[in-house]
Every structure is written in structure tokens, then in C-alpha cells.
Design an enzyme around this catalytic site. Structure first.
Site, PDB file in Angstrom:
ATOM      1  N   GLU A 219      95.517  38.965  54.947  1.00 18.69           N
ATOM      2  CA  GLU A 219      95.829  38.534  56.318  1.00 18.69           C
ATOM      3  C   GLU A 219      94.636  38.804  57.216  1.00 18.69           C
ATOM      4  OE1 GLU A 219      99.048  40.950  57.763  1.00 18.69           O
ATOM      5  OE2 GLU A 219     100.236  40.601  55.978  1.00 18.69           O
TER       6      GLU A 219
ATOM      7  N   CYS B 155      53.730  23.474  85.468  1.00 22.77           N
ATOM      8  CA  CYS B 155      54.028  24.684  84.692  1.00 22.77           C
ATOM      9  C   CYS B 155      54.164  24.322  83.209  1.00 22.77           C
ATOM     10  CB  CYS B 155      55.321  25.320  85.195  1.00 22.77           C
ATOM     11  SG  CYS B 155      55.778  26.824  84.318  1.00 22.77           S
TER      12      CYS B 155
ATOM     13  N   CYS C   5      60.965  28.363  88.895  1.00 22.05           N
ATOM     14  CA  CYS C   5      59.541  28.233  89.130  1.00 22.05           C
ATOM     15  C   CYS C   5      59.339  26.909  89.861  1.00 22.05           C
ATOM     16  CB  CYS C   5      58.814  28.224  87.793  1.00 22.05           C
ATOM     17  SG  CYS C   5      57.158  27.537  87.924  1.00 22.05           S
TER      18      CYS C   5
ATOM     19  N   SER D 216      98.773  53.937  59.882  1.00 22.83           N
ATOM     20  CA  SER D 216      97.454  53.360  60.161  1.00 22.83           C
ATOM     21  C   SER D 216      96.916  52.746  58.872  1.00 22.83           C
ATOM     22  CB  SER D 216      96.516  54.425  60.703  1.00 22.83           C
ATOM     23  OG  SER D 216      96.413  55.465  59.774  1.00 22.83           O
TER      24      SER D 216
ATOM     25  N   ARG E 204     102.102  51.348  69.709  1.00 19.22           N
ATOM     26  CA  ARG E 204     102.007  52.168  68.514  1.00 19.22           C
ATOM     27  C   ARG E 204     101.801  53.637  68.891  1.00 19.22           C
ATOM     28  NH1 ARG E 204      97.781  53.986  65.431  1.00 19.22           N
ATOM     29  NH2 ARG E 204      98.341  54.472  63.287  1.00 19.22           N
TER      30      ARG E 204
ATOM     31  N   ASP F  35     109.729  21.604  82.756  1.00 17.53           N
ATOM     32  CA  ASP F  35     109.876  22.225  84.078  1.00 17.53           C
ATOM     33  C   ASP F  35     111.215  21.867  84.714  1.00 17.53           C
ATOM     34  OD1 ASP F  35     107.429  23.338  83.743  1.00 17.53           O
ATOM     35  OD2 ASP F  35     106.353  21.899  85.013  1.00 17.53           O
TER      36      ASP F  35
ATOM     37  N   LYS G  35      92.780  40.299  60.207  1.00 15.90           N
ATOM     38  CA  LYS G  35      93.087  41.489  61.003  1.00 15.90           C
ATOM     39  C   LYS G  35      92.808  41.154  62.457  1.00 15.90           C
ATOM     40  CE  LYS G  35      92.346  46.468  61.183  1.00 15.90           C
ATOM     41  NZ  LYS G  35      91.886  46.581  62.558  1.00 15.90           N
TER      42      LYS G  35
ATOM     43  N   ASP H 233      92.348  41.370  66.369  1.00 16.49           N
ATOM     44  CA  ASP H 233      91.801  42.433  67.200  1.00 16.49           C
ATOM     45  C   ASP H 233      92.632  42.530  68.477  1.00 16.49           C
ATOM     46  OD1 ASP H 233      90.159  44.470  67.752  1.00 16.49           O
ATOM     47  OD2 ASP H 233      88.387  43.262  68.207  1.00 16.49           O
TER      48      ASP H 233
ATOM     49  N   CYS I 107      52.799  30.160  85.204  1.00 15.48           N
ATOM     50  CA  CYS I 107      51.813  29.359  85.922  1.00 15.48           C
ATOM     51  C   CYS I 107      51.486  29.915  87.305  1.00 15.48           C
ATOM     52  CB  CYS I 107      52.294  27.916  86.051  1.00 15.48           C
ATOM     53  SG  CYS I 107      53.648  27.735  87.231  1.00 15.48           S
TER      54      CYS I 107
ATOM     55  N   CYS J   3      55.719  32.807  89.204  1.00 19.56           N
ATOM     56  CA  CYS J   3      56.020  32.439  87.823  1.00 19.56           C
ATOM     57  C   CYS J   3      55.091  33.151  86.850  1.00 19.56           C
ATOM     58  CB  CYS J   3      55.878  30.917  87.667  1.00 19.56           C
ATOM     59  SG  CYS J   3      56.058  30.364  85.958  1.00 19.56           S
TER      60      CYS J   3
ATOM     61  N   ASP K 181     105.371  18.608  79.673  1.00 22.15           N
ATOM     62  CA  ASP K 181     105.534  19.791  80.517  1.00 22.15           C
ATOM     63  C   ASP K 181     106.493  19.530  81.680  1.00 22.15           C
ATOM     64  OD1 ASP K 181     103.780  20.952  78.837  1.00 22.15           O
ATOM     65  OD2 ASP K 181     102.143  21.185  80.288  1.00 22.15           O
ATOM     66  N   ALA K 182     106.389  18.333  82.257  1.00 22.60           N
ATOM     67  CA  ALA K 182     107.193  18.033  83.448  1.00 22.60           C
ATOM     68  C   ALA K 182     108.678  18.057  83.097  1.00 22.60           C
ATOM     69  CB  ALA K 182     106.808  16.673  84.013  1.00 22.60           C
ATOM     70  N   GLU K 183     108.998  17.544  81.914  1.00 18.05           N
ATOM     71  CA  GLU K 183     110.384  17.522  81.451  1.00 18.05           C
ATOM     72  C   GLU K 183     110.874  18.962  81.257  1.00 18.05           C
ATOM     73  OE1 GLU K 183     112.191  14.852  81.045  1.00 18.05           O
ATOM     74  OE2 GLU K 183     113.935  15.910  80.229  1.00 18.05           O
TER      75      GLU K 183
ATOM     76  N   LYS L 230      86.600  45.503  56.991  1.00 16.89           N
ATOM     77  CA  LYS L 230      86.099  45.079  58.291  1.00 16.89           C
ATOM     78  C   LYS L 230      84.928  44.108  58.156  1.00 16.89           C
ATOM     79  CE  LYS L 230      88.135  47.823  61.525  1.00 16.89           C
ATOM     80  NZ  LYS L 230      87.347  48.747  62.303  1.00 16.89           N
TER      81      LYS L 230
ATOM     82  N   TYR M 296     103.270  41.044  61.639  1.00 17.10           N
ATOM     83  CA  TYR M 296     102.648  41.365  60.354  1.00 17.10           C
ATOM     84  C   TYR M 296     103.515  42.213  59.434  1.00 17.10           C
ATOM     85  CZ  TYR M 296     101.094  45.840  62.409  1.00 17.10           C
ATOM     86  OH  TYR M 296     101.045  47.062  63.000  1.00 17.10           O
TER      87      TYR M 296
ATOM     88  N   LYS N 143      97.224  43.542  51.321  1.00 13.10           N
ATOM     89  CA  LYS N 143      98.459  44.302  51.098  1.00 13.10           C
ATOM     90  C   LYS N 143      99.036  43.935  49.739  1.00 13.10           C
ATOM     91  CE  LYS N 143      99.487  44.189  56.007  1.00 13.10           C
ATOM     92  NZ  LYS N 143     100.325  43.646  57.092  1.00 13.10           N
TER      93      LYS N 143
HETATM   94  O1  D41 Z   1      96.369  42.013  62.238  1.00 14.50           O
HETATM   95  C1  D41 Z   1      96.414  43.246  62.277  1.00 14.50           C
HETATM   96  N1  D41 Z   1      95.742  43.895  63.193  1.00 14.50           N
HETATM   97  C2  D41 Z   1      97.240  44.022  61.306  1.00 14.50           C
HETATM   98  C3  D41 Z   1      97.452  45.377  61.542  1.00 14.50           C
HETATM   99  C4  D41 Z   1      97.809  43.427  60.163  1.00 14.50           C
HETATM  100  N2  D41 Z   1      97.640  42.097  59.911  1.00 14.50           N
HETATM  101  N3  D41 Z   1      98.529  44.153  59.309  1.00 14.50           N
HETATM  102  C5  D41 Z   1      98.741  45.489  59.521  1.00 14.50           C
HETATM  103  N4  D41 Z   1      99.483  46.161  58.637  1.00 14.50           N
HETATM  104  C6  D41 Z   1      99.706  47.475  58.795  1.00 14.50           C
HETATM  105  C7  D41 Z   1     100.546  48.177  57.757  1.00 14.50           C
HETATM  106  C8  D41 Z   1     100.026  47.872  56.394  1.00 14.50           C
HETATM  107  C9  D41 Z   1     100.495  49.651  57.992  1.00 14.50           C
HETATM  108  C10 D41 Z   1     101.947  47.680  57.882  1.00 14.50           C
HETATM  109  C11 D41 Z   1      98.207  46.153  60.657  1.00 14.50           C
HETATM  110  C12 D41 Z   1      98.484  47.537  60.783  1.00 14.50           C
HETATM  111  N5  D41 Z   1      99.231  48.163  59.847  1.00 14.50           N
HETATM  112  C13 D41 Z   1      98.021  48.373  61.882  1.00 14.50           C
HETATM  113  N6  D41 Z   1      97.633  47.973  63.060  1.00 14.50           N
HETATM  114  C14 D41 Z   1      97.278  49.040  63.786  1.00 14.50           C
HETATM  115  C15 D41 Z   1      97.458  50.150  63.040  1.00 14.50           C
HETATM  116  C16 D41 Z   1      97.930  49.740  61.847  1.00 14.50           C
END
Ligand code: D41
Length: 678
Positions: free
Chosen positions: A117, A436, A430, A85, A140, A40, A119, A121, A415, A412, A36-38, A318, A229, A294
Site C-alpha cells: 500500500e 544584456c 534588468c 507503529s 493516534r 446544491d 504510505k 503522508d 551587463c 545587473c 453540482d447545481a442539482e 520509505k 488502511y 503487510k
Molecule cells: O498510509 C499510511 N500512512 C499507513 C499507515 C498505511 N497504509 N498502513 C498502516 N498500517 C499500520 C498498521 C500495520 C500498524 C495497521 C499505517 C500505520 N499502521 C500507521 N500509521 C501511523 C502509525 C502507524
């Protein structure tokens, strides 16, 4: 205008490229190439040159990632291609149906290849690169229009400001998820709490809040990352044949893509990937809420097309939600093994994180106040992995009339001893100590532990049974146990019963410091027990010393002195000590050291290598008698290193730092000089 020499111009460009490379290694590949120092130093050199030669400034410069303190408003932008979506599959059956629909549309019975992949959050964003330079970043939004967040996105170190490599299309759009890794989230919340600001409920909210900042300098301070993605280019002839390969291109351009990505042939393989990822979920450094499947081949994606706003070629499966809403029906107070009194919320049962939860800890009263929890409140419950369920937030609008405040009881619940709270400590306790029942098990476990009286064979499970059966109430009762009593217990053979009785017997003659440590007085660890023992010499004197006298001992401050005093002031503890004496426990009084004879007071020593005439523990004890602290690591604050045979890196470090080093002969001479025999 100053004339910038070609040399300086060249150095600036060189620095930018080198710094970009290091940023990429560090933030995208997780593989730093220089200290890190390098880094910086290089960074500061570039900053200085840019400040001296403003005409060399450039938006692509890595120095621009620190953001700007000017407030920006987010302009509306229209997405060139709508950001679609994702449909959801809520069960294995729905995932199989999705695959069926795909194959029906493609008129094939062959398994389709999918990319699986995680997903993430976080928040989906779109990034435009023109001739390789980042020109626009947008949220988005509703999929058709979003907000321009270019200034904030530029501060994220894993977002390339310039695409890497050659053959870069004129216009590229990369889409990805901005998220906050778990560790960064915890650190950020700790920092916010320290500054008296409200912490974020979860990493997703923290990421959203950070991207929404009007000052990009604030965003720059937030530990955000981007994972790509998908991508699109204007000239489709430049596209590879598959989604997988297009992400490899994106990676070559300098983006992070998800290392957990897999290919899977057909629905069943997708379901396997789902289970495998769910297993891994907790151990990943970022939060995911599911998996996205996908269709891999881009020509098949094209053939499948879209319905309303979602592609027919992708679906999200999900994981069980880790946060749900429920109602607090009551609050009870539990006494833990150390006497800590913890408020626990009784919940209307709710399915969260894969199990039904009906209790959640509220930790302590500070937390109750911070959350402003009332009985009757609707709250967010979070259960991630095997972590105990937490109340993360109250929904204020849903508080019913007459909702009840949560108050700490004065006595308590187990006890009936007073509950005390020491100023500046969050936890209420307590005061019943060994009396106790809730605290007995822990007290006994500690008493029998290896560094205390080392009673082999007296494990947690056995202690549990002995206390629950009423056979042992205090540690003194251990000495009254009979073989007959023990062998009546489940899973306790004659041999183990004999061994245990013998082990208990052997613990009757401890040295003073071990006995003192074994009593489990709060904050009296091994080192403090040793200091107290060698200062006072007898338990009698320690138990009679007032707080001022106790504080004469090195390492004993007002808090420890208070704990020692209140331990001996408890009549229950005095009774237990008497009972121990009656049971034949005799501790060997310590040799009282002359108070002036602590020549090493305030010094930290390190022992390393093998000693031939004494063990490391013995050497440690002697050095401690002379007032030294003995530590495991060498630093420039180390007073002296004792190096035995085959000393390794610690000795090397001591020599490098120019610290005094003693060999075993030198150590013995030192100890003898101060009247200690070896
Ligand atoms: O990791 C994700 N949240 C993620 C979101 C992902 N790995 N792939 C995604 N692929 C798509 C498409 C298929 C429509 C290209 C997405 C999303 N959409 C997405 N994230 C929020 C709305 C849609």
C-alpha cells in the site's frame, strides 16, 4: 410542538440517503453522478426542512458536515486496541531481512503474500461506528491515548457518517490516514496568502493544522480526505481471511481505500512494487512517503504478533526524503532570459529527493522577505520529483550571529544596466533589454519564433551556440551570418546552413505588426501589436508616441504604454533597430484605419467551421481591424459567431444562447461595408 407529517419525515430521510449517495460518488468514487447545481438544490431542500422541523435533526445528516463555530477542546481518549507503529526498512537489504524473519517465524520457505500500500503522508486516525453510525473519531496520539476529534472528522466528506450496506457489525473500528491532496493544499495556501495568513509548509502540516482546529467550521473549509488502511471488529468471526478482503469490506461500507494497492508474492515482488510506486510518486494527486508491506493472511498476522509497539507482519519502506535541512552559504542573483533577476541560494550540498542539491531558487525579493532568509540560515530544502529545489522555511533558532541580510543589487550582474522593479510587481528586471547577454538568447528566440518572423531552422540550441560563440549579439547580427560561418559549427551541414540563410533572408520584409511583436516588448503580444500597428501605421510614430498617446489604442493601458515607451527609450534598442534597417530589414507600414472606423470595438467575436474564400487567420485579422476581439470560446458575452462549413458545437452553443450568427457571405458583406477587401 408542530406535528411532523409522515410525508415530511419520509422526504427528509429520502433526501439524506440521496445526498449521502451523491457524496459517496463524488468524494469516494471520484465519479459524480449529478451536476453540482442539482446537488446544491437537494442540499438546500434538506437544510430548509430541517430548519422548519428541528425535531427531525440528526447527527448523521449530511447537513451536519458544515461543522460548528463553537470552540471545542479535545478530550483525551484511550484506544480500545492500541494503534501500533510501523517499523521501517531503509534499504532493499532490510526489506529482504524482514521477509526472512517472517518466513523463519512461520517456518516456511514458500513466498509469503504481501499487500503493498502507498504510505500516505498524513495523520493516522481511528473511527468507531456503533450500529453503523460514526460515534467517535480520535487521533493516534502516542498509540495508547489520543484526542477526540469527532467534530472535525465529521466535516470530511469522504468519511461516512453512516456505514453503507447491510450486515454491519455492532461495533466497527476503521483506521486510516487523513491527508490533504496536493491540489487542495496549493489552493488552501493561495487562499491563506491572499488573506495575509501564513501558508503551510507541506500538505502534511496543512492536514495536521486543519484537524487541530477548535472550530469545526474551519476544518470543514479545508480539503481533507480519509483513506482507510485497516479495520477491527469486536466479533472476530465476522472477519474475512485476509487483509485485502477486509479492506474490500471497508470499501463496501463507503470508505475510500487506496486504488494503488497491490498484492505481491515474496520480497522481490515487493521491491518491484516499491520501484513501480516510486515511478508513480509525482503523478499521484497526494503525497506519499513510502510503501507499506503487510502480510496478507490474517491468521499469519496473528501468528506473527507484535514486538514492543510494532507488528511483526508489517513494515514501511520509505522513499528518499523530499525535505532536508541545510545551510545557506550565499545568495547570488541570476538574470533569466526575460531579464528577471532571481535570487538563488547557494547551499551546503544536501541529499534530498534522491539527488545532491547545492542551489535553490528564492524566486524574488517578496519571497526572500516572506521566508525571512539570511545568509548563514539553516533552512528546509524541498525537492519533489523533477521540480526545482525550493527553500520552504527558515529555522529561526539556528540563525548564527552576524547572519547577513539578502539585498537586491542595483545593477545587473551580467551587463551592469540598472535593475528596475515596477510597483506592484514581485519581479525585478534588468533594464538592459537586447543589450544584456542573458536576455539576448530569449530575444532572438522570440524574434525567430513562428508567430513573429518565423525563421525556420533557428532553434534554441543553435541560438545558444551562436550567442556563446559571439557570432550573434543582437537580432540584427542574424542578417550578417554567412554560409561559411554556419557550416563551421558542429552538426551543421552545408544544406542546413543554406536553408537557414534562406529562411533569414525571407524574414527581411515583415508586416509591421509582426515586426513589432518580434521585438519582444514586454506585454506586447500579437493582439496588442496588431492594435498598435493599425492605429499608428508606422514604427516611427509608435516609437515617438508618449504614454498618453499610446493609451489611445484599444487594449493599451498604462502598464503596456510604459513598457513600449521604455523599450524605445533604451539607446541599445534604438541601435538595434538602426542595425536592422542597415541590414536591409524593411517592414511594410500598415494601413492606418480611421479611428472612428472601429465599429466592432469592445465586441468579442468567435470564428468556427471552415471558410471557403479566406482562412480563419485572415478573417480574424479583418475582424480585429474593425476593433473586435476574436476568441475561441462562445459565451453569453459573445457578440457574434461566424460559422463556416461544418461548424459544430460552437454553433450549437451560439444557437442555444440565442446569439447572432453570420455565415461566410454575411461576413464578407460586413467587411466590404467597412471598406475591407477580402
Ligand atoms: O498510509 C499510511 N500512512 C499507513 C499507515 C498505511 N497504509 N498502513 C498502516 N498500517 C499500520 C498498521 C500495520 C500498524 C495497521 C499505517 C500505520 N499502521 C500507521 N500509521 C501511523 C502509525 C502507524
Amino acid at each position: 410542538m408542530t406535528q411532523v407529517s409522515a410525508e415530511i419525515r419520509q422526504r427528509v430521510e429520502e433526501l439524506r440517503a440521496v445526498i449521502d449517495d451523491h457524496n459517496h460518488s463524488y468524494y469516494v468514487l471520484d465519479d459524480p453522478k449529478i451536476p453540482d447545481a442539482e446537488f446544491d438544490r437537494l442540499f438546500r431542500e434538506l437544510q430548509t426542512l430541517e430548519a422548519q422541523h428541528p425535531e427531525l435533526e440528526s447527527d448523521d445528516s449530511p447537513t451536519r458536515r458544515v461543522g460548528s463555530a463553537a470552540e471545542t477542546s479535545f478530550q483525551e481518549v484511550v484506544h480500545r486496541l492500541p494503534m501500533l507503529s510501523l517499523d521501517n526498512a531503509f534499504s532493499e537489504e532490510e526489506l529482504r531481512e524482514f521477509d526472512r524473519r517472517v518466513r523463519d517465524r512461520l517456518a516456511t520457505e514458500d513466498p509469503v503474500e504481501y499487500v503493498c500500500e502507498p504510505k500516505l503522508d498524513g495523520l493516522a486516525v481511528s473511527l468507531h461506528y456503533e450500529n453503523g453510525a460514526l460515534t467517535r473519531a480520535a487521533t493516534r496520539g502516542d498509540g495508547y491515548t489520543g484526542e477526540d476529534i469527532t467534530a472535525n472528522i465529521r466535516t470530511i466528506p469522504s468519511v461516512p457518517l453512516k456505514l453503507r450496506g447491510n450486515n454491519i457489525p455492532e461495533l466497527v473500528e476503521v483506521r486510516g490516514e487523513v491527508y490533504m491532496p496536493k491540489a487542495g493544499f496549493e489552493k488552501l495556501n493561495a487562499r491563506l496568502a491572499e488573506q495575509g495568513e501564513k501558508p503551510f509548509v507541506n500538505p502534511r502540516n496543512a492536514a495536521a493544522g486543519s484537524l487541530r482546529q477548535k472550530k469545526s467550521t474551519v476544518t470543514a473549509q479545508r480539503p481533507l480526505e480519509l483513506c482507510a488502511y485497516s479495520m477491527a471488529v469486536t466479533d472476530e468471526t465476522l472477519l474475512p481471511a485476509t487483509h485485502w478482503d477486509s479492506l474490500q469490506r471497508v470499501r463496501e461500507w463507503g470508505f475510500r481505500i487506496n486504488p494503488e494497492m497491490r498484492k505481491a508474492q515474496g520480497a522481490e515482488a515487493c521491491l518491484d512494487a516499491y520501484s513501480a510506486l516510486m515511478q508513480k510518486r509525482e503523478s499521484l494527486p497526494y503525497e506519499i512517503d513510502g510503501i507499506v508491506f503487510k502480510v496478507n493472511r490474517l491468521d499469519l498476522q496473528q501468528q506473527l504478533g507484535f514486538v514492543s509497539r510494532a507488528p511483526r507482519w508489517a513494515i514501511a519502506h520509505k522513499f528518499p526524503a523530499q525535505e532536508e535541512l541545510t545551510v545557506i552559504e550565499g545568495v547570488e542573483f541570476q538574470v533569466g532570459r526575460t531579464g528577471a533577476v532571481t535570487p538563488v541560494a547557494r547551499l551546503k550540498p544536501v541529499f534530498v529527493g534522491g539527488v545532491t542539491v547545492s542551489n535553490a531558487t528564492l524566486h524574488n525579493m517578496d519571497e526572500v522577505r516572506r521566508l525571512d532568509v539570511h545568509i548563514g540560515d539553516t533552512v528546509f530544502i524541498r525537492r519533489a520529483g523533477d521540480v526545482i529545489p525550493q527553500v520552504v522555511k527558515v529555522v529561526p533558532d539556528k540563525r548564527p550571529e552576524g547572519a547577513c541580510e539578502v539585498l537586491m543589487p542595483s545593477h545587473c550582474p551580467v551587463c551592469d544596466s540598472d535593475i528596475v522593479q515596477i510597483d506592484g510587481e514581485a519581479v525585478a528586471r534588468c533594464s538592459g533589454g537586447l543589450f544584456c547577454p542573458a536576455q539576448r538568447k530569449e530575444a532572438i528566440r522570440h524574434y525567430a519564433s513562428r508567430k513573429a518572423l518565423d525563421i525556420e531552422g533557428l532553434g534554441d540550441r543553435l541560438i545558444e551556440v551562436l550567442v556563446d560563440e559571439g557570432m550573434v549579439q543582437t537580432v540584427a547580427d542574424l542578417y550578417r551570418l554567412t554560409r561559411f560561418q554556419l557550416s563551421s559549427l558542429d552538426r551543421m551541414g552545408d544544406k542546413s546552413a543554406n536553408n537557414l540563410i534562406a529562411a533569414i533572408d525571407r524574414s527581411r520584409h515583415p508586416v509591421l505588426w509582426r515586426f513589432l511583436y518580434a521585438l519582444g516588448i514586454r506585454e506586447v503580444g500579437e493582439a496588442t501589436a496588431k492594435s498598435l500597428a493599425s492605429y499608428f501605421g508606422s514604427l516611427e510614430l509608435i516609437s515617438q508616441a508618449d504614454e498618453d498617446a499610446l493609451q489611445q489604442v484599444a487594449d493599451v493601458g498604462p502598464i503596456v504604454a510604459g513598457h513600449v515607451r521604455s523599450f524605445f527609450d533604451q539607446p541599445h534598442n534604438q541601435e538595434t533597430l538602426q542595425a536592422l534597417k542597415d541590414a536591409g530589414v524593411v517592414w511594410q507600414e500598415a494601413q492606418v484605419l480611421e479611428r472612428v472606423a472601429q465599429p466592432l470595438a469592445g465586441e468579442t467575436w468567435v470564428l468556427t467551421g471552415t471558410l471557403s474564400q479566406m482562412t480563419r487567420d485572415q478573417a480574424k485579422e479583418k475582424l480585429e481591424m474593425l476593433g473586435a476581439k476574436v476568441s475561441g470560446s462562445v459565451s453569453k458575452k459573445t457578440a457574434c459567431v461566424v460559422a463556416g462549413e461544418a461548424a459544430g458545437s460552437k454553433l450549437a452553443k451560439a444557437e442555444q444562447l440565442g446569439l447572432p450568427v453570420l455565415d461566410e457571405v454575411g461576413l464578407r458583406a460586413l467587411l466590404e461595408e467597412h471598406g475591407l477587401t477580402v
